[in-house]
Design a protein around this motif. Structure first.
Motif, PDB file in Angstrom:
ATOM      1  N   LYS A  19      -9.811 -37.119   8.965  1.00 56.78           N
ATOM      2  CA  LYS A  19      -9.341 -37.903   8.417  1.00 56.78           C
ATOM      3  C   LYS A  19     -10.403 -39.969   8.198  1.00 56.78           C
ATOM      4  CE  LYS A  19      -5.466 -38.228  11.702  1.00 56.78           C
ATOM      5  NZ  LYS A  19      -5.572 -38.153  13.483  1.00 56.78           N
ATOM      6  N   GLN A  20     -12.079 -38.905   8.023  1.00 54.10           N
ATOM      7  CA  GLN A  20     -13.018 -39.686   8.242  1.00 54.10           C
ATOM      8  C   GLN A  20     -13.281 -39.233   6.382  1.00 54.10           C
ATOM      9  OE1 GLN A  20     -14.768 -40.968  10.082  1.00 54.10           O
ATOM     10  NE2 GLN A  20     -12.684 -39.460  11.391  1.00 54.10           N
ATOM     11  N   ASN A  21     -14.787 -40.249   5.435  1.00 51.74           N
ATOM     12  CA  ASN A  21     -14.353 -40.649   4.365  1.00 51.74           C
ATOM     13  C   ASN A  21     -15.578 -39.427   3.559  1.00 51.74           C
ATOM     14  OD1 ASN A  21     -18.184 -40.694   4.628  1.00 51.74           O
ATOM     15  ND2 ASN A  21     -17.784 -42.296   6.037  1.00 51.74           N
ATOM     16  N   LEU A  22     -15.076 -39.708   2.254  1.00 50.73           N
ATOM     17  CA  LEU A  22     -15.917 -38.261   1.495  1.00 50.73           C
ATOM     18  C   LEU A  22     -16.642 -37.947   2.369  1.00 50.73           C
ATOM     19  CD1 LEU A  22     -15.134 -36.268  -0.627  1.00 50.73           C
ATOM     20  CD2 LEU A  22     -15.457 -38.429  -2.446  1.00 50.73           C
ATOM     21  N   PHE A  23     -17.856 -38.480   2.239  1.00 51.37           N
ATOM     22  CA  PHE A  23     -19.367 -38.591   2.759  1.00 51.37           C
ATOM     23  C   PHE A  23     -18.928 -37.762   3.282  1.00 51.37           C
ATOM     24  CE2 PHE A  23     -22.836 -38.826   4.476  1.00 51.37           C
ATOM     25  CZ  PHE A  23     -24.210 -38.780   3.938  1.00 51.37           C
ATOM     26  N   ARG A  52     -16.933 -35.614   5.286  1.00 47.62           N
ATOM     27  CA  ARG A  52     -16.566 -34.779   5.131  1.00 47.62           C
ATOM     28  C   ARG A  52     -17.250 -34.198   4.171  1.00 47.62           C
ATOM     29  NH1 ARG A  52     -11.516 -37.709   3.620  1.00 47.62           N
ATOM     30  NH2 ARG A  52     -11.745 -36.858   1.057  1.00 47.62           N
ATOM     31  N   ILE A  53     -18.014 -34.011   3.081  1.00 53.93           N
ATOM     32  CA  ILE A  53     -18.888 -33.131   2.255  1.00 53.93           C
ATOM     33  C   ILE A  53     -20.085 -32.450   3.603  1.00 53.93           C
ATOM     34  CG2 ILE A  53     -20.431 -33.368   0.590  1.00 53.93           C
ATOM     35  CD1 ILE A  53     -18.727 -34.951  -0.914  1.00 53.93           C
ATOM     36  N   PHE A  54     -20.117 -33.515   4.265  1.00 52.09           N
ATOM     37  CA  PHE A  54     -21.121 -32.852   4.949  1.00 52.09           C
ATOM     38  C   PHE A  54     -21.247 -31.734   6.536  1.00 52.09           C
ATOM     39  CE2 PHE A  54     -24.436 -34.223   8.682  1.00 52.09           C
ATOM     40  CZ  PHE A  54     -25.916 -34.250   7.920  1.00 52.09           C
ATOM     41  N   LEU A  55     -19.945 -32.205   6.740  1.00 49.22           N
ATOM     42  CA  LEU A  55     -19.458 -32.246   7.753  1.00 49.22           C
ATOM     43  C   LEU A  55     -18.359 -30.365   7.793  1.00 49.22           C
ATOM     44  CD1 LEU A  55     -19.669 -34.181  10.469  1.00 49.22           C
ATOM     45  CD2 LEU A  55     -20.725 -33.190  10.094  1.00 49.22           C
ATOM     46  N   GLU A  56     -17.987 -30.921   6.481  1.00 42.61           N
ATOM     47  CA  GLU A  56     -16.849 -29.606   6.010  1.00 42.61           C
ATOM     48  C   GLU A  56     -17.019 -27.847   6.174  1.00 42.61           C
ATOM     49  OE1 GLU A  56     -12.812 -28.359   5.710  1.00 42.61           O
ATOM     50  OE2 GLU A  56     -13.380 -30.766   5.231  1.00 42.61           O
ATOM     51  N   PRO A  57     -18.571 -27.521   6.123  1.00 37.12           N
ATOM     52  CA  PRO A  57     -19.345 -26.541   5.821  1.00 37.12           C
ATOM     53  C   PRO A  57     -19.362 -25.919   7.311  1.00 37.12           C
ATOM     54  CG  PRO A  57     -20.490 -27.748   4.602  1.00 37.12           C
ATOM     55  CD  PRO A  57     -19.452 -28.586   4.976  1.00 37.12           C
ATOM     56  N   LEU A  58     -19.403 -26.939   8.434  1.00 41.67           N
ATOM     57  CA  LEU A  58     -19.613 -26.859  10.018  1.00 41.67           C
ATOM     58  C   LEU A  58     -17.818 -26.291  10.611  1.00 41.67           C
ATOM     59  CD1 LEU A  58     -20.755 -26.449  12.718  1.00 41.67           C
ATOM     60  CD2 LEU A  58     -20.716 -29.256  12.112  1.00 41.67           C
ATOM     61  N   TYR A  59     -16.509 -27.419   9.763  1.00 36.83           N
ATOM     62  CA  TYR A  59     -16.168 -27.279  10.437  1.00 36.83           C
ATOM     63  C   TYR A  59     -15.185 -25.357   9.778  1.00 36.83           C
ATOM     64  CZ  TYR A  59     -10.946 -26.858  10.253  1.00 36.83           C
ATOM     65  OH  TYR A  59      -9.854 -26.052  10.800  1.00 36.83           O
ATOM     66  N   ILE A  60     -15.965 -25.465   8.866  1.00 42.88           N
ATOM     67  CA  ILE A  60     -14.634 -24.282   8.056  1.00 42.88           C
ATOM     68  C   ILE A  60     -15.455 -22.863   8.867  1.00 42.88           C
ATOM     69  CG2 ILE A  60     -15.522 -22.636   5.870  1.00 42.88           C
ATOM     70  CD1 ILE A  60     -15.393 -25.077   4.036  1.00 42.88           C
ATOM     71  N   PHE A  61     -17.108 -22.948   9.266  1.00 40.81           N
ATOM     72  CA  PHE A  61     -17.591 -21.680   9.664  1.00 40.81           C
ATOM     73  C   PHE A  61     -17.084 -21.211  11.136  1.00 40.81           C
ATOM     74  CE2 PHE A  61     -20.970 -20.919  12.937  1.00 40.81           C
ATOM     75  CZ  PHE A  61     -20.988 -19.774  12.765  1.00 40.81           C
ATOM     76  N   GLN A  62     -16.410 -22.714  11.637  1.00 39.00           N
ATOM     77  CA  GLN A  62     -16.581 -22.457  13.478  1.00 39.00           C
ATOM     78  C   GLN A  62     -14.730 -22.184  13.207  1.00 39.00           C
ATOM     79  OE1 GLN A  62     -19.163 -22.705  15.305  1.00 39.00           O
ATOM     80  NE2 GLN A  62     -17.332 -23.274  16.962  1.00 39.00           N
ATOM     81  N   TYR A  63     -13.380 -22.224  12.149  1.00 37.73           N
ATOM     82  CA  TYR A  63     -12.382 -21.729  12.154  1.00 37.73           C
ATOM     83  C   TYR A  63     -12.642 -20.448  11.932  1.00 37.73           C
ATOM     84  CZ  TYR A  63      -7.716 -22.106  10.694  1.00 37.73           C
ATOM     85  OH  TYR A  63      -6.387 -21.385  11.000  1.00 37.73           O
ATOM     86  N   HIS A  64     -13.448 -19.672  11.215  1.00 33.36           N
ATOM     87  CA  HIS A  64     -13.638 -18.882  10.611  1.00 33.36           C
ATOM     88  C   HIS A  64     -13.794 -17.953  11.731  1.00 33.36           C
ATOM     89  CE1 HIS A  64     -14.036 -14.868   8.308  1.00 33.36           C
ATOM     90  NE2 HIS A  64     -15.159 -14.670   9.159  1.00 33.36           N
ATOM     91  N   ARG A  65     -14.653 -18.715  13.104  1.00 33.53           N
ATOM     92  CA  ARG A  65     -15.534 -17.814  13.238  1.00 33.53           C
ATOM     93  C   ARG A  65     -14.334 -17.399  14.931  1.00 33.53           C
ATOM     94  NH1 ARG A  65     -18.600 -19.896  18.742  1.00 33.53           N
ATOM     95  NH2 ARG A  65     -20.182 -17.828  19.073  1.00 33.53           N
ATOM     96  N   MET A  66     -13.525 -18.849  14.710  1.00 33.20           N
ATOM     97  CA  MET A  66     -12.015 -18.494  16.459  1.00 33.20           C
ATOM     98  C   MET A  66     -11.509 -17.533  15.395  1.00 33.20           C
ATOM     99  SD  MET A  66      -9.802 -22.501  16.420  1.00 33.20           S
ATOM    100  CE  MET A  66      -9.058 -22.043  14.873  1.00 33.20           C
ATOM    101  N   ARG A  67     -11.636 -17.385  14.186  1.00 32.67           N
ATOM    102  CA  ARG A  67     -10.177 -16.503  14.446  1.00 32.67           C
ATOM    103  C   ARG A  67     -10.436 -15.512  14.107  1.00 32.67           C
ATOM    104  NH1 ARG A  67      -8.619 -17.847   8.218  1.00 32.67           N
ATOM    105  NH2 ARG A  67      -6.953 -15.971   8.465  1.00 32.67           N
TER     106      ARG A  67
END
Length: 176
Positions: free
Chosen positions: A44-48, A50-65
């Motif tokens: 729900k955040q602005n583009l900037f 999301r671009i900045f924090l998306e790698p952190l989310y992807i890393f955490q999601y992969h780790r969770m799985r």
């Protein structure tokens, strides 16, 4: 919503305040819930942002799985009070709609199934407990205050205030 999710685990850990906080930190379910809620917030955040924090989310999601075996996509619609009792083998469809105060155990799958008009994912009500190994799938509705027993396979609508057990077929009982 995250506060309500974490409070469910916090209340179940025994001991003083510090012991409860450490206990919550050690529970993989709490990490999975934080990752899920963070992913929802990030979308729900602005583009900037999301671009900045998306790698952190992807890393955490992969780790969770991969580390804990918990797959909860951020697109899933889950109400507050989510509690994951044990990690491992938990798969939730990104299209699912779940009410508040869901208790979910290890080995649970909530997913898509069916053909034609019956194709879809479950809609799950409030205050539902899903025991280890249960599979809930298809375009069905699970009512409020329902308990689904271990290894039950649910592909039919379940009314409010019911218990579903496997014996070896599906039996629906009134809680009264």
């Amino acid at each position: 919503m995250l506060k309500e999710d974490l409070n469910r685990t916090y209340e179940l850990v025994q001991g003083g305040k510090i012991k409860k906080i450490i206990g919550c930190y050690r529970v993989p379910g709490c990490h999975a819930i934080v990752t899920y809620r963070f992913g929802q917030w990030l979308a729900k955040q602005n583009l900037f942002t999301r671009i900045f924090l998306e790698p952190l989310y992807i890393f955490q999601y992969h780790r969770m799985r991969s580390k804990w075996g918990i797959e909860i996509p951020r697109a899933a619609n889950i109400g507050y009070g989510l509690y994951i009792g044990h990690n491992g083998g938990i798969v939730i469809s990104s299209q699912v709609k779940i009410g508040k105060n869901l208790n979910i155990s290890q080995g649970v799958t909530i997913g898509i199934s069916g053909k034609g008009e019956r194709r879809g994912v479950p809609i799950i009500g409030d205050n539902v407990y899903i025991a280890p190994g249960a599979k809930v799938f298809g375009k069905i509705t699970i009512g409020n205050n329902v308990s689904i027993g271990a290894n039950a396979v649910v592909n039919k609508d379940i009314p409010d205030n019911s218990i579903v057990v496997l014996s070896p077929g599906c039996i629906i009982l009134e809680k009264k």
